[in-house]
Design a protein around this motif. Structure first.
Motif, PDB file in Angstrom:
ATOM      1  N   GLY A  42      -7.044  -1.429   3.664  1.00 51.41           N
ATOM      2  CA  GLY A  42      -6.197  -2.400   2.991  1.00 51.41           C
ATOM      3  C   GLY A  42      -6.972  -3.664   2.688  1.00 51.41           C
ATOM      4  O   GLY A  42      -8.194  -3.712   2.819  1.00 51.41           O
ATOM      5  N   PHE A  90     -11.342  -9.308  -3.998  1.00 54.82           N
ATOM      6  CA  PHE A  90     -10.272  -9.515  -4.956  1.00 54.82           C
ATOM      7  C   PHE A  90      -9.749 -10.936  -4.861  1.00 54.82           C
ATOM      8  O   PHE A  90      -9.498 -11.453  -3.780  1.00 54.82           O
ATOM      9  CB  PHE A  90      -9.100  -8.554  -4.693  1.00 54.82           C
ATOM     10  CG  PHE A  90      -9.365  -7.148  -5.101  1.00 54.82           C
ATOM     11  CD1 PHE A  90      -9.748  -6.197  -4.166  1.00 54.82           C
ATOM     12  CD2 PHE A  90      -9.228  -6.765  -6.431  1.00 54.82           C
ATOM     13  CE1 PHE A  90      -9.990  -4.889  -4.542  1.00 54.82           C
ATOM     14  CE2 PHE A  90      -9.473  -5.456  -6.820  1.00 54.82           C
ATOM     15  CZ  PHE A  90      -9.857  -4.523  -5.877  1.00 54.82           C
ATOM     16  N   GLY A 105      -7.050  -9.895  -9.766  1.00 54.97           N
ATOM     17  CA  GLY A 105      -8.140  -9.642 -10.676  1.00 54.97           C
ATOM     18  C   GLY A 105      -8.662  -8.227 -10.511  1.00 54.97           C
ATOM     19  O   GLY A 105      -8.150  -7.456  -9.691  1.00 54.97           O
TER      20      GLY A 105
ATOM     21  N   GLN B  33       6.589  -6.947   0.442  1.00 52.93           N
ATOM     22  CA  GLN B  33       6.312  -6.384  -0.878  1.00 52.93           C
ATOM     23  C   GLN B  33       5.565  -5.061  -0.718  1.00 52.93           C
ATOM     24  O   GLN B  33       4.867  -4.843   0.270  1.00 52.93           O
ATOM     25  CB  GLN B  33       5.456  -7.368  -1.696  1.00 52.93           C
ATOM     26  CG  GLN B  33       6.133  -8.692  -1.934  1.00 52.93           C
ATOM     27  CD  GLN B  33       5.241  -9.686  -2.657  1.00 52.93           C
ATOM     28  OE1 GLN B  33       4.028  -9.648  -2.534  1.00 52.93           O
ATOM     29  NE2 GLN B  33       5.863 -10.576  -3.419  1.00 52.93           N
ATOM     30  N   TYR B  35       2.871  -2.658  -2.922  1.00 52.37           N
ATOM     31  CA  TYR B  35       1.953  -2.588  -4.044  1.00 52.37           C
ATOM     32  C   TYR B  35       1.364  -1.183  -4.123  1.00 52.37           C
ATOM     33  O   TYR B  35       1.264  -0.483  -3.125  1.00 52.37           O
ATOM     34  CB  TYR B  35       0.790  -3.577  -3.863  1.00 52.37           C
ATOM     35  CG  TYR B  35       1.163  -5.034  -3.985  1.00 52.37           C
ATOM     36  CD1 TYR B  35       1.795  -5.705  -2.936  1.00 52.37           C
ATOM     37  CD2 TYR B  35       0.895  -5.751  -5.146  1.00 52.37           C
ATOM     38  CE1 TYR B  35       2.138  -7.037  -3.043  1.00 52.37           C
ATOM     39  CE2 TYR B  35       1.219  -7.089  -5.266  1.00 52.37           C
ATOM     40  CZ  TYR B  35       1.843  -7.721  -4.201  1.00 52.37           C
ATOM     41  OH  TYR B  35       2.174  -9.049  -4.319  1.00 52.37           O
ATOM     42  N   GLN B  37      -2.189   0.711  -5.671  1.00 56.33           N
ATOM     43  CA  GLN B  37      -3.524   0.437  -6.169  1.00 56.33           C
ATOM     44  C   GLN B  37      -4.197   1.720  -6.633  1.00 56.33           C
ATOM     45  O   GLN B  37      -4.260   2.696  -5.893  1.00 56.33           O
ATOM     46  CB  GLN B  37      -4.373  -0.224  -5.079  1.00 56.33           C
ATOM     47  CG  GLN B  37      -5.742  -0.671  -5.549  1.00 56.33           C
ATOM     48  CD  GLN B  37      -6.539  -1.340  -4.453  1.00 56.33           C
ATOM     49  OE1 GLN B  37      -6.259  -1.160  -3.269  1.00 56.33           O
ATOM     50  NE2 GLN B  37      -7.535  -2.127  -4.814  1.00 56.33           N
ATOM     51  N   GLY B  42      -7.136  -3.689  -9.155  1.00 63.03           N
ATOM     52  CA  GLY B  42      -6.448  -4.471  -8.141  1.00 63.03           C
ATOM     53  C   GLY B  42      -5.044  -3.915  -7.906  1.00 63.03           C
ATOM     54  O   GLY B  42      -4.516  -3.171  -8.736  1.00 63.03           O
ATOM     55  N   PRO B  43      -4.427  -4.256  -6.781  1.00 67.40           N
ATOM     56  CA  PRO B  43      -3.060  -3.792  -6.508  1.00 67.40           C
ATOM     57  C   PRO B  43      -2.072  -4.341  -7.540  1.00 67.40           C
ATOM     58  O   PRO B  43      -2.245  -5.437  -8.058  1.00 67.40           O
ATOM     59  CB  PRO B  43      -2.767  -4.371  -5.120  1.00 67.40           C
ATOM     60  CG  PRO B  43      -4.105  -4.641  -4.515  1.00 67.40           C
ATOM     61  CD  PRO B  43      -4.980  -5.029  -5.667  1.00 67.40           C
ATOM     62  N   LEU B  45       2.167  -4.934  -8.086  1.00 66.83           N
ATOM     63  CA  LEU B  45       3.435  -5.008  -7.367  1.00 66.83           C
ATOM     64  C   LEU B  45       4.418  -3.934  -7.828  1.00 66.83           C
ATOM     65  O   LEU B  45       4.622  -3.728  -9.024  1.00 66.83           O
ATOM     66  CB  LEU B  45       4.071  -6.384  -7.565  1.00 66.83           C
ATOM     67  CG  LEU B  45       5.401  -6.598  -6.839  1.00 66.83           C
ATOM     68  CD1 LEU B  45       5.171  -6.737  -5.342  1.00 66.83           C
ATOM     69  CD2 LEU B  45       6.132  -7.817  -7.381  1.00 66.83           C
ATOM     70  N   LEU B  86      -3.129   4.406  -3.586  1.00 64.80           N
ATOM     71  CA  LEU B  86      -3.095   3.686  -2.317  1.00 64.80           C
ATOM     72  C   LEU B  86      -1.877   2.779  -2.330  1.00 64.80           C
ATOM     73  O   LEU B  86      -1.738   1.932  -3.210  1.00 64.80           O
ATOM     74  CB  LEU B  86      -4.370   2.863  -2.138  1.00 64.80           C
ATOM     75  CG  LEU B  86      -4.492   2.051  -0.846  1.00 64.80           C
ATOM     76  CD1 LEU B  86      -4.585   2.980   0.367  1.00 64.80           C
ATOM     77  CD2 LEU B  86      -5.713   1.143  -0.907  1.00 64.80           C
ATOM     78  N   LEU B  88       0.291  -0.121  -0.503  1.00 62.55           N
ATOM     79  CA  LEU B  88       0.054  -1.240   0.410  1.00 62.55           C
ATOM     80  C   LEU B  88       1.336  -2.038   0.595  1.00 62.55           C
ATOM     81  O   LEU B  88       2.000  -2.372  -0.393  1.00 62.55           O
ATOM     82  CB  LEU B  88      -1.021  -2.170  -0.168  1.00 62.55           C
ATOM     83  CG  LEU B  88      -2.406  -1.572  -0.364  1.00 62.55           C
ATOM     84  CD1 LEU B  88      -3.162  -2.313  -1.453  1.00 62.55           C
ATOM     85  CD2 LEU B  88      -3.191  -1.648   0.943  1.00 62.55           C
ATOM     86  N   THR B 100      -0.068 -11.406   3.644  1.00 67.23           N
ATOM     87  CA  THR B 100      -0.903 -10.561   4.501  1.00 67.23           C
ATOM     88  C   THR B 100      -0.605  -9.100   4.208  1.00 67.23           C
ATOM     89  O   THR B 100       0.564  -8.724   4.117  1.00 67.23           O
ATOM     90  CB  THR B 100      -0.607 -10.850   5.976  1.00 67.23           C
ATOM     91  OG1 THR B 100      -0.846 -12.233   6.232  1.00 67.23           O
ATOM     92  CG2 THR B 100      -1.513 -10.031   6.883  1.00 67.23           C
ATOM     93  N   PHE B 101      -1.659  -8.292   4.096  1.00 68.36           N
ATOM     94  CA  PHE B 101      -1.507  -6.888   3.748  1.00 68.36           C
ATOM     95  C   PHE B 101      -1.661  -5.973   4.955  1.00 68.36           C
ATOM     96  O   PHE B 101      -2.379  -6.280   5.910  1.00 68.36           O
ATOM     97  CB  PHE B 101      -2.553  -6.483   2.704  1.00 68.36           C
ATOM     98  CG  PHE B 101      -2.191  -6.895   1.311  1.00 68.36           C
ATOM     99  CD1 PHE B 101      -2.364  -8.204   0.885  1.00 68.36           C
ATOM    100  CD2 PHE B 101      -1.656  -5.976   0.418  1.00 68.36           C
ATOM    101  CE1 PHE B 101      -2.021  -8.592  -0.400  1.00 68.36           C
ATOM    102  CE2 PHE B 101      -1.305  -6.354  -0.872  1.00 68.36           C
ATOM    103  CZ  PHE B 101      -1.492  -7.658  -1.272  1.00 68.36           C
ATOM    104  N   GLY B 102      -1.000  -4.823   4.865  1.00 68.22           N
ATOM    105  CA  GLY B 102      -1.219  -3.754   5.818  1.00 68.22           C
ATOM    106  C   GLY B 102      -2.471  -2.976   5.447  1.00 68.22           C
ATOM    107  O   GLY B 102      -3.118  -3.257   4.434  1.00 68.22           O
ATOM    108  N   GLY B 103      -2.809  -1.988   6.281  1.00 69.09           N
ATOM    109  CA  GLY B 103      -4.040  -1.236   6.082  1.00 69.09           C
ATOM    110  C   GLY B 103      -3.988  -0.200   4.962  1.00 69.09           C
ATOM    111  O   GLY B 103      -5.009   0.352   4.579  1.00 69.09           O
ATOM    112  N   GLY B 104      -2.786   0.047   4.431  1.00 63.02           N
ATOM    113  CA  GLY B 104      -2.668   0.959   3.297  1.00 63.02           C
ATOM    114  C   GLY B 104      -2.415   2.401   3.705  1.00 63.02           C
ATOM    115  O   GLY B 104      -2.810   2.845   4.790  1.00 63.02           O
ATOM    116  N   ARG B 106      -2.966   6.125   1.890  1.00 53.80           N
ATOM    117  CA  ARG B 106      -3.498   6.840   0.728  1.00 53.80           C
ATOM    118  C   ARG B 106      -2.667   8.099   0.526  1.00 53.80           C
ATOM    119  O   ARG B 106      -2.577   8.943   1.426  1.00 53.80           O
ATOM    120  CB  ARG B 106      -4.961   7.190   0.942  1.00 53.80           C
ATOM    121  CG  ARG B 106      -5.666   7.671  -0.311  1.00 53.80           C
ATOM    122  CD  ARG B 106      -7.176   7.634  -0.147  1.00 53.80           C
ATOM    123  NE  ARG B 106      -7.678   6.283   0.052  1.00 53.80           N
ATOM    124  CZ  ARG B 106      -7.883   5.404  -0.918  1.00 53.80           C
ATOM    125  NH1 ARG B 106      -7.633   5.723  -2.169  1.00 53.80           N
ATOM    126  NH2 ARG B 106      -8.358   4.203  -0.641  1.00 53.80           N
TER     127      ARG B 106
END
Lengths: 113, 111
Positions: A42, A90, A105, B33, B35, B37, B42-43, B45, B86, B88, B100-104, B106
């Motif tokens: 992530g 990013f 971006g 949120q 997202y 990717q 880029g991710p 929304l 992916l 997120l 802040t994002f989580g680890g994603g 896949r």
């Protein structure tokens, strides 16, 4: 409408070299962010700027500095690059209000050898 | 340790199957949120949830925000190969809108 523009798209650095990643947004957003993304992972927040003139550390700020030059631009500087900083970087921006979408971006792919 | 933990990290299913991705935290978030990717991008929304217990639907995607605003889930019905990517989750704490994002997770949907 360009959105969020990052330069460069690719960069190879030698250990110890310095460089600045540039980011600009044309959406009149208050908040801007720099994240790094390692393979299959992530996004981890490096630095955050809530508004022009303010910056705040994120989860992984060590080895980086930032500058919010004006409302549009937010740059990320690596003073002495290390192989551990090899990653995709990013930049993102959003309105200040809670829950607003972050726009990203295309990313900068940085390799430090 | 990440503030937002996503599970599973990887999911491979056949076209037409359903899947659920989870995003959990011990902290309360004012908004969460999701997202998506694609490689080399880029991710982007998908949705924002702000009210505890809220459920939002986006075609075959259903998003839920936990009652206590500490967790969220993304459910995809009848997955298609175009859903591959992916996923997120990202949250903003009550004190500010630092995202802040989580680890994603896949997701691979095989035809």
């Amino acid at each position: 409408n360009a959105g969020v523009t990052q330069t460069p798209k690719f960069q190879v650095l030698k250990t110890g070299q310095s460089m600045t990643l540039q980011c600009a947004q044309d959406m009149n957003h208050n908040s801007m962010y720099w994240y790094r993304q390692d393979p299959g992972m992530g996004l981890r927040l490096i630095y955050y700027s809530a508004s022009e003139g303010t910056t705040d550390k994120g989860e992984v700020p060590n080895g980086y500095n930032v500058s919010r030059l004006n409302k549009r631009e937010f740059s990320l500087r690596l003073e002495s690059a290390a192989p551990s900083q090899t990653s995709v970087y990013f930049c993102a921006s959003s309105l200040r209000e809670q829950g607003r979408a972050a726009f990203f971006g295309q990313g900068t792919r940085l390799t430090v050898v | 340790t990440q503030l937002l933990e996503q599970s599973p990290q990887f999911l491979s299913i056949q076209e037409g199957e359903n899947l659920t991705v989870y995003c959990n935290s011990s902290s309360v978030f004012s908004s969460l949120q999701w997202y998506r990717q694609e490689p080399g991008e880029g991710p982007v929304l998908l949705v924002t949830v702000v009210t505890g217990g809220e459920v939002k639907k986006l075609k075959r995607l259903t998003f839920q925000f936990g009652d206590a605003r500490k967790d969220s889930s993304l459910h995809i019905t009848a997955a298609q190969p175009g859903d591959t990517g992916l996923y997120l989750c990202a949250g903003a704490r009550a004190a500010g809108n630092k995202l802040t994002f989580g680890g994603g997770t896949r997701v691979l949907v095989k035809p």
